[in-house]
Design an enzyme around this catalytic site. Structure first.
Site, mmCIF file in Angstrom:
data_model
loop_
_atom_site.group_PDB
_atom_site.id
_atom_site.type_symbol
_atom_site.label_atom_id
_atom_site.label_comp_id
_atom_site.label_asym_id
_atom_site.label_seq_id
_atom_site.Cartn_x
_atom_site.Cartn_y
_atom_site.Cartn_z
ATOM 1 N N LYS A 11 40.471 48.260 44.446
ATOM 2 C CA LYS A 11 41.266 48.130 43.225
ATOM 3 C C LYS A 11 41.892 49.480 42.839
ATOM 4 C CE LYS A 11 38.388 44.289 41.486
ATOM 5 N NZ LYS A 11 37.520 43.841 40.348
ATOM 6 N N TYR A 51 43.849 35.883 39.979
ATOM 7 C CA TYR A 51 42.706 35.730 39.067
ATOM 8 C C TYR A 51 42.872 34.510 38.157
ATOM 9 C CZ TYR A 51 40.221 40.046 40.280
ATOM 10 O OH TYR A 51 39.489 41.018 40.912
ATOM 11 N N ASN A 114 35.690 48.185 38.354
ATOM 12 C CA ASN A 114 34.534 48.173 39.254
ATOM 13 C C ASN A 114 34.923 48.289 40.738
ATOM 14 O OD1 ASN A 114 35.558 45.642 39.634
ATOM 15 N ND2 ASN A 114 33.777 44.539 38.852
ATOM 16 N N HIS A 117 36.994 44.243 44.985
ATOM 17 C CA HIS A 117 36.911 42.779 44.917
ATOM 18 C C HIS A 117 36.391 42.267 46.250
ATOM 19 C CE1 HIS A 117 37.931 38.546 44.462
ATOM 20 N NE2 HIS A 117 38.351 38.618 45.714
ATOM 21 N N GLU A 128 41.953 33.072 49.272
ATOM 22 C CA GLU A 128 42.370 34.437 48.934
ATOM 23 C C GLU A 128 43.060 35.128 50.124
ATOM 24 O OE1 GLU A 128 39.008 35.234 45.457
ATOM 25 O OE2 GLU A 128 38.868 36.347 47.349
HETATM 26 P P1 IDP Z 1 33.393 39.671 40.784
HETATM 27 O O1 IDP Z 1 34.557 40.617 40.979
HETATM 28 O O2 IDP Z 1 32.062 40.375 40.914
HETATM 29 O O3 IDP Z 1 33.481 38.424 41.627
HETATM 30 P P2 IDP Z 1 34.216 38.028 38.515
HETATM 31 O O4 IDP Z 1 33.284 37.426 37.511
HETATM 32 O O5 IDP Z 1 34.874 37.119 39.494
HETATM 33 O O6 IDP Z 1 33.432 39.221 39.243
HETATM 34 O O7 IDP Z 1 35.326 38.800 37.661
HETATM 35 C C1 IDP Z 1 36.505 39.255 38.280
HETATM 36 C C2 IDP Z 1 36.802 40.650 37.761
HETATM 37 O O8 IDP Z 1 37.086 40.592 36.366
HETATM 38 C C3 IDP Z 1 35.623 41.647 37.850
HETATM 39 O O9 IDP Z 1 35.470 42.232 39.118
HETATM 40 C C4 IDP Z 1 36.004 42.656 36.795
HETATM 41 O O10 IDP Z 1 37.030 43.552 37.253
HETATM 42 C C5 IDP Z 1 36.595 41.756 35.706
HETATM 43 N N1 IDP Z 1 35.558 41.322 34.745
HETATM 44 C C6 IDP Z 1 34.563 40.417 34.938
HETATM 45 N N2 IDP Z 1 33.807 40.264 33.843
HETATM 46 C C7 IDP Z 1 34.352 41.088 32.905
HETATM 47 C C8 IDP Z 1 34.009 41.374 31.537
HETATM 48 O O11 IDP Z 1 33.061 40.825 30.958
HETATM 49 N N3 IDP Z 1 34.805 42.297 30.903
HETATM 50 C C9 IDP Z 1 35.855 42.911 31.500
HETATM 51 N N4 IDP Z 1 36.214 42.666 32.779
HETATM 52 C C10 IDP Z 1 35.462 41.769 33.484
HETATM 53 MG MG MG Z 2 34.839 36.862 41.561
#
Ligand code: IDP
Ligand code: MG
Length: 134
Positions: A11, A51, A114, A117, A128
């Site tokens: 990212k 997303y 984070n 992905h 994807e």
């Molecule tokens: P993942 O990337 O671990 O699969 P997902 O729940 O699919 O997690 O969420 C997609 C992305 O959305 C996350 O990687 C993160 O960048 C963002 N995200 C997820 N939960 C939150 C939140 O509670 N606050 C802000 N951003 C979030």
């Molecule tokens: Mg995810």
């Protein structure tokens, strides 16, 4: 166990931190091959489409702004059990919950920013990969 393909994205924060090589070394050391890769700038509609599953979440607009804030490295990783293996190397979504030695534990600054992905299942991996390389 079988040979799988999964979609990985480094990212914008990962690209800004100059850790593309460090991340890819972790993938390769774990037995994942990088079989396709492209650096790109996601448009708003690219990020919204990717997303879409999260479109009703409170963080959706922030997530789209973050994902379009700079270049990303989009990759296909291939190997034995690649989908789960990549998720293990990445660590939990929230870096505070990510296991020691994972990418997110070592480099993520928040639950949103984070660094990486990774597809979460066989069907999403297929969709994807098609989304970016179809
Ligand atoms: P993942 O990337 O671990 O699969 P997902 O729940 O699919 O997690 O969420 C997609 C992305 O959305 C996350 O990687 C993160 O960048 C963002 N995200 C997820 N939960 C939150 C939140 O509670 N606050 C802000 N951003 C979030
Ligand atoms: Mg995810």
């Amino acid at each position: 166990m079988s040979i799988e393909r999964t979609l990985s994205i480094i990212k914008p924060d990962g690209v800004r931190k100059k850790i593309i090589d460090e991340i890819n070394k972790r993938f390769e050391d774990a037995g994942l091959a990088i079989v396709n890769a492209k650096m790109m700038q996601l448009s708003k509609s690219d990020a919204e489409g990717f997303y879409a599953i999260h479109k009703d979440r409170s963080f959706f607009n922030d997530l789209v702004a973050y994902m379009t804030s700079g270049l990303v490295m989009v990759q296909i990783l291939e190997g034995e059990n690649a989908i789960q293996l990549n998720r293990r190397i990445m660590g939990a979504t929230n870096p505070e919950e990510a296991a020691d030695g994972t990418i997110r534990s070592d480099f993520a600054s928040s639950i949103e920013e984070n660094v990486v992905h990774g597809s979460d299942g066989l069907e999403t991996a297929k969709t994807e990969i098609e989304y970016f390389f179809g």
